[in-house]
Scaffold this active site. Structure first.
Site, PDB file in Angstrom:
ATOM      1  N   SER A 174       1.152   3.580  -3.310  1.00 29.63           N
ATOM      2  CA  SER A 174       0.604   4.627  -4.193  1.00 29.63           C
ATOM      3  C   SER A 174      -0.735   5.142  -3.692  1.00 29.63           C
ATOM      4  O   SER A 174      -1.540   4.394  -3.130  1.00 29.63           O
ATOM      5  CB  SER A 174       0.408   4.086  -5.607  1.00 29.63           C
ATOM      6  N   GLU A 188      12.294  -4.916  -4.323  1.00 32.92           N
ATOM      7  CA  GLU A 188      11.306  -5.196  -5.368  1.00 32.92           C
ATOM      8  C   GLU A 188      11.978  -5.151  -6.745  1.00 32.92           C
ATOM      9  O   GLU A 188      11.832  -6.060  -7.548  1.00 32.92           O
ATOM     10  CB  GLU A 188      10.183  -4.155  -5.309  1.00 32.92           C
ATOM     11  N   GLU A 209      10.323   6.359 -16.820  1.00 32.73           N
ATOM     12  CA  GLU A 209      10.928   7.699 -16.716  1.00 32.73           C
ATOM     13  C   GLU A 209      11.637   7.844 -15.359  1.00 32.73           C
ATOM     14  O   GLU A 209      12.747   8.368 -15.272  1.00 32.73           O
ATOM     15  CB  GLU A 209       9.844   8.789 -16.852  1.00 32.73           C
ATOM     16  N   GLY A 244       0.828  -1.205   0.000  1.00 35.96           N
ATOM     17  CA  GLY A 244       0.000   0.000   0.000  1.00 35.96           C
ATOM     18  C   GLY A 244       0.859   1.249   0.000  1.00 35.96           C
ATOM     19  O   GLY A 244       0.996   1.908   1.033  1.00 35.96           O
TER      20      GLY A 244
HETATM   21  C1  FAD Z   1      -0.023  -3.153 -12.972  1.00 34.30           C
HETATM   22  C2  FAD Z   1       0.283  -2.207 -11.863  1.00 34.30           C
HETATM   23  C3  FAD Z   1       0.399  -2.672 -10.568  1.00 34.30           C
HETATM   24  C4  FAD Z   1       0.654  -1.778  -9.532  1.00 34.30           C
HETATM   25  N1  FAD Z   1       0.734  -2.285  -8.263  1.00 34.30           N
HETATM   26  C5  FAD Z   1       0.938  -1.421  -7.226  1.00 34.30           C
HETATM   27  C6  FAD Z   1       0.951  -1.906  -5.895  1.00 34.30           C
HETATM   28  O1  FAD Z   1       0.785  -3.103  -5.636  1.00 34.30           O
HETATM   29  N2  FAD Z   1       1.121  -1.024  -4.889  1.00 34.30           N
HETATM   30  C7  FAD Z   1       1.309   0.313  -5.103  1.00 34.30           C
HETATM   31  O2  FAD Z   1       1.498   1.050  -4.138  1.00 34.30           O
HETATM   32  N3  FAD Z   1       1.305   0.811  -6.360  1.00 34.30           N
HETATM   33  C8  FAD Z   1       1.102  -0.019  -7.430  1.00 34.30           C
HETATM   34  N4  FAD Z   1       1.074   0.465  -8.705  1.00 34.30           N
HETATM   35  C9  FAD Z   1       1.171   1.914  -8.900  1.00 34.30           C
HETATM   36  C10 FAD Z   1       2.472   2.378  -9.508  1.00 34.30           C
HETATM   37  O3  FAD Z   1       3.527   2.249  -8.589  1.00 34.30           O
HETATM   38  C11 FAD Z   1       2.267   3.835  -9.949  1.00 34.30           C
HETATM   39  O4  FAD Z   1       1.281   3.821 -10.977  1.00 34.30           O
HETATM   40  C12 FAD Z   1       3.536   4.446 -10.464  1.00 34.30           C
HETATM   41  O5  FAD Z   1       4.452   4.633  -9.430  1.00 34.30           O
HETATM   42  C13 FAD Z   1       3.272   5.794 -11.164  1.00 34.30           C
HETATM   43  O6  FAD Z   1       2.533   6.641 -10.343  1.00 34.30           O
HETATM   44  P1  FAD Z   1       1.222   7.370 -10.895  1.00 34.30           P
HETATM   45  O7  FAD Z   1       0.341   6.327 -11.511  1.00 34.30           O
HETATM   46  O8  FAD Z   1       0.673   8.203  -9.807  1.00 34.30           O
HETATM   47  O9  FAD Z   1       1.726   8.280 -12.101  1.00 34.30           O
HETATM   48  P2  FAD Z   1       2.420   9.722 -11.972  1.00 34.30           P
HETATM   49  O10 FAD Z   1       3.461   9.672 -10.913  1.00 34.30           O
HETATM   50  O11 FAD Z   1       1.355  10.731 -11.861  1.00 34.30           O
HETATM   51  O12 FAD Z   1       3.153   9.821 -13.386  1.00 34.30           O
HETATM   52  C14 FAD Z   1       2.473  10.184 -14.592  1.00 34.30           C
HETATM   53  C15 FAD Z   1       3.516  10.254 -15.710  1.00 34.30           C
HETATM   54  O13 FAD Z   1       4.475  11.301 -15.410  1.00 34.30           O
HETATM   55  C16 FAD Z   1       5.806  10.766 -15.438  1.00 34.30           C
HETATM   56  N5  FAD Z   1       6.611  11.412 -14.404  1.00 34.30           N
HETATM   57  C17 FAD Z   1       6.260  11.616 -13.113  1.00 34.30           C
HETATM   58  N6  FAD Z   1       7.267  12.220 -12.444  1.00 34.30           N
HETATM   59  C18 FAD Z   1       8.295  12.343 -13.321  1.00 34.30           C
HETATM   60  C19 FAD Z   1       9.623  12.881 -13.229  1.00 34.30           C
HETATM   61  N7  FAD Z   1      10.117  13.388 -12.078  1.00 34.30           N
HETATM   62  N8  FAD Z   1      10.427  12.847 -14.334  1.00 34.30           N
HETATM   63  C20 FAD Z   1       9.950  12.320 -15.512  1.00 34.30           C
HETATM   64  N9  FAD Z   1       8.683  11.820 -15.665  1.00 34.30           N
HETATM   65  C21 FAD Z   1       7.878  11.831 -14.585  1.00 34.30           C
HETATM   66  C22 FAD Z   1       5.635   9.274 -15.141  1.00 34.30           C
HETATM   67  O14 FAD Z   1       6.724   8.524 -15.649  1.00 34.30           O
HETATM   68  C23 FAD Z   1       4.321   8.966 -15.865  1.00 34.30           C
HETATM   69  O15 FAD Z   1       4.570   8.741 -17.232  1.00 34.30           O
HETATM   70  C24 FAD Z   1       0.820  -0.390  -9.775  1.00 34.30           C
HETATM   71  C25 FAD Z   1       0.720   0.089 -11.101  1.00 34.30           C
HETATM   72  C26 FAD Z   1       0.443  -0.806 -12.121  1.00 34.30           C
HETATM   73  C27 FAD Z   1       0.357  -0.277 -13.523  1.00 34.30           C
END
Ligand code: FAD
Length: 392
Positions: free
Chosen positions: A132, A247, A375, A130
């Site tokens: 994100s 991880e 990224e 837990g």
């Molecule tokens: C299949 C799957 C399983 C998952 N399982 C889990 C889980 O079990 N537990 C959990 O906690 N989370 C989980 N996640 C969540 C995952 O860790 C997040 O989706 C991920 O960290 C990206 O965060 P966000 O979705 O908020 O995107 P954002 O952080 O909002 O990013 C949006 C876009 O902006 C880009 N970006 C953001 N910041 C920067 C930067 N500083 N420089 C360049 N580009 C940037 C990103 O690369 C992305 O393309 C899962 C996601 C998926 C797809």
């Protein structure tokens, strides 16, 4: 590293190979392959993890005193390779085995070790992560789920999202904010949360693959005992980084098994699907693409061994994990694209090979997002490996 096996390593390989021959279950053929949204497939995977545990083959890299096998680096590589060769199912308790367990071993109290490590190995305790939240993904330190101390408990309120396995998890490695004044990295605490605690509700999210493998998790006045803090109060960032590095380091190792099985199946299928009246495997372009996919998987395997070498020297996973994460996630997307090109319309059918091809193609899109986006991984490589200035 020396890739030739010593006599001891050969003995290890032969022992595990013989064990696998006697114990690997018949492949899952009832459809919904890859779906972890519940039901019989999950039971099948849990039974497999228990079989490994009872045979002494779960968590082989964990120290012996915690129920592991204390395997050497080379034994870990052999272990993965043999699982792939034997066409063994993957491990349902992967978050516990690769991320939570090693973090509890590194930072947990003696009670936490005694309470959680054996059930994680046996697959009796399924864990979710837990971290994100709707407004904290890549910028994880902005997380806002609150935990306020009340006597011997923390009272947690807030929301997590994209939580894989939460729909079946017994426990959650939960990041919460416990200090609201300090800089954002310094006010976070990591809790080991029992998912059956009153006030926790899980809402599955439907993915484009048709699965509901990840979830929204809501916390409403959830009481979690202070004894369930992993690491130090307000020092949860250190715990989170330890977990994330484990991880990234371990995911690439385990995932190879799935990729190898998948590529072997694709190569076999290329001999039976038709392309212009001939088996697809006779088409020169198909052959080029399959050979390329094979090479890329070999590169992944060898780079994993390199990362394990570094891990065995330093004891902590390093930025190599990010290189691996970028490589396997983008490689799998390329391979799944090739599979669709080779299989044509068959690749989209749910009742062709149990729907594995369309599932794997759609599921691979998430690979470059989960466990840190490409990224973010490139930022880590730029800063920590290449020594470039920090991004802003
Ligand atoms: C299949 C799957 C399983 C998952 N399982 C889990 C889980 O079990 N537990 C959990 O906690 N989370 C989980 N996640 C969540 C995952 O860790 C997040 O989706 C991920 O960290 C990206 O965060 P966000 O979705 O908020 O995107 P954002 O952080 O909002 O990013 C949006 C876009 O902006 C880009 N970006 C953001 N910041 C920067 C930067 N500083 N420089 C360049 N580009 C940037 C990103 O690369 C992305 O393309 C899962 C996601 C998926 C797809």
């Amino acid at each position: 590293m020396d890739l030739n096996l010593t006599a001891d390593e050969q003995a290890f390989r032969d022992e595990f190979r013989a064990w696998l021959k006697a114990n690997v279950p018949a492949p899952w053929t009832k459809g919904g392959l890859g779906s972890e949204s519940g039901g019989e497939y999950v039971d099948y995977l849990k039974r497999w993890q228990r079989t490994l545990f009872e045979g002494g083959w779960a968590g082989i890299a964990w120290p012996k005193k915690f129920g592991g096998r204390g395997a050497t680096l080379m034994q870990q590589a052999i272990f993965q390779e043999e699982l792939a060769l034997a066409d063994a199912p993957h491990l349902i308790g992967t978050i516990g085995l690769s991320l939570v367990g090693p973090t509890i071993i590194a930072l947990g109290s003696e009670e936490q070790k005694a309470r959680h490590l054996a059930p994680i190995l046996a697959g009796d305790e399924i864990w979710c992560q837990g971290f994100s939240e709707p407004n904290a993904g890549s910028d994880l330190a902005s997380l806002g789920t609150k935990a306020i101390r009340d006597g011997d408990d923390f009272v947690v309120n807030g929301q997590k999202i994209w939580t894989s396995f939460a729909q079946m998890a017994d426990y959650c490695l939960l990041l919460v904010r416990t200090d609201f004044e300090s800089p954002k990295h310094k006010g976070i605490t990591c809790l080991l949360a029992d998912m059956k605690t009153p006030g926790i509700s899980v809402r599955p999210l439907r993915q484009m693959s048709g699965d509901s493998g990840f979830n929204e998790v809501f916390f409403s006045d959830v009481r979690i005992p202070v004894t369930q803090v992993l690491g130090q109060v307000n020092n949860g960032w250190t715990t989170a980084i330890t977990a994330l590095m484990n991880e990234r380091a371990n995911l690439g190792t385990g995932i190879q098994v799935i990729f190898k099985r998948n590529l072997n199946a694709l190569i076999a299928r290329s001999r039976t699907v038709d392309r212009n009246g001939r088996p697809a495997s006779e088409d020169p372009i198909v052959r080029q693409k399959l050979a390329q996919a094979y090479l890329e998987l070999e590169i992944l395997r060898l780079n994993t061994n390199r990362a394990l070498t570094s891990l065995s020297r330093s004891g902590v996973p390093g930025a190599e994990g990010s290189i691996q994460k970028i490589y396997w996630s983008e490689m799998n997307q390329r391979t799944q694209q090739i599979a669709q090109e080779i299989l044509g319309p068959y690749g989209q059918l749910i009742d062709f090979d149990g729907g594995v091809w369309q599932y794997a193609y759609l599921r691979s899109r998430g690979n470059t997002i989960e466990a840190g986006t490409s990224e973010i991984q490139r930022n880590i490589v730029a800063e920590r490996v290449l020594g470039l200035p920090k991004s802003y």
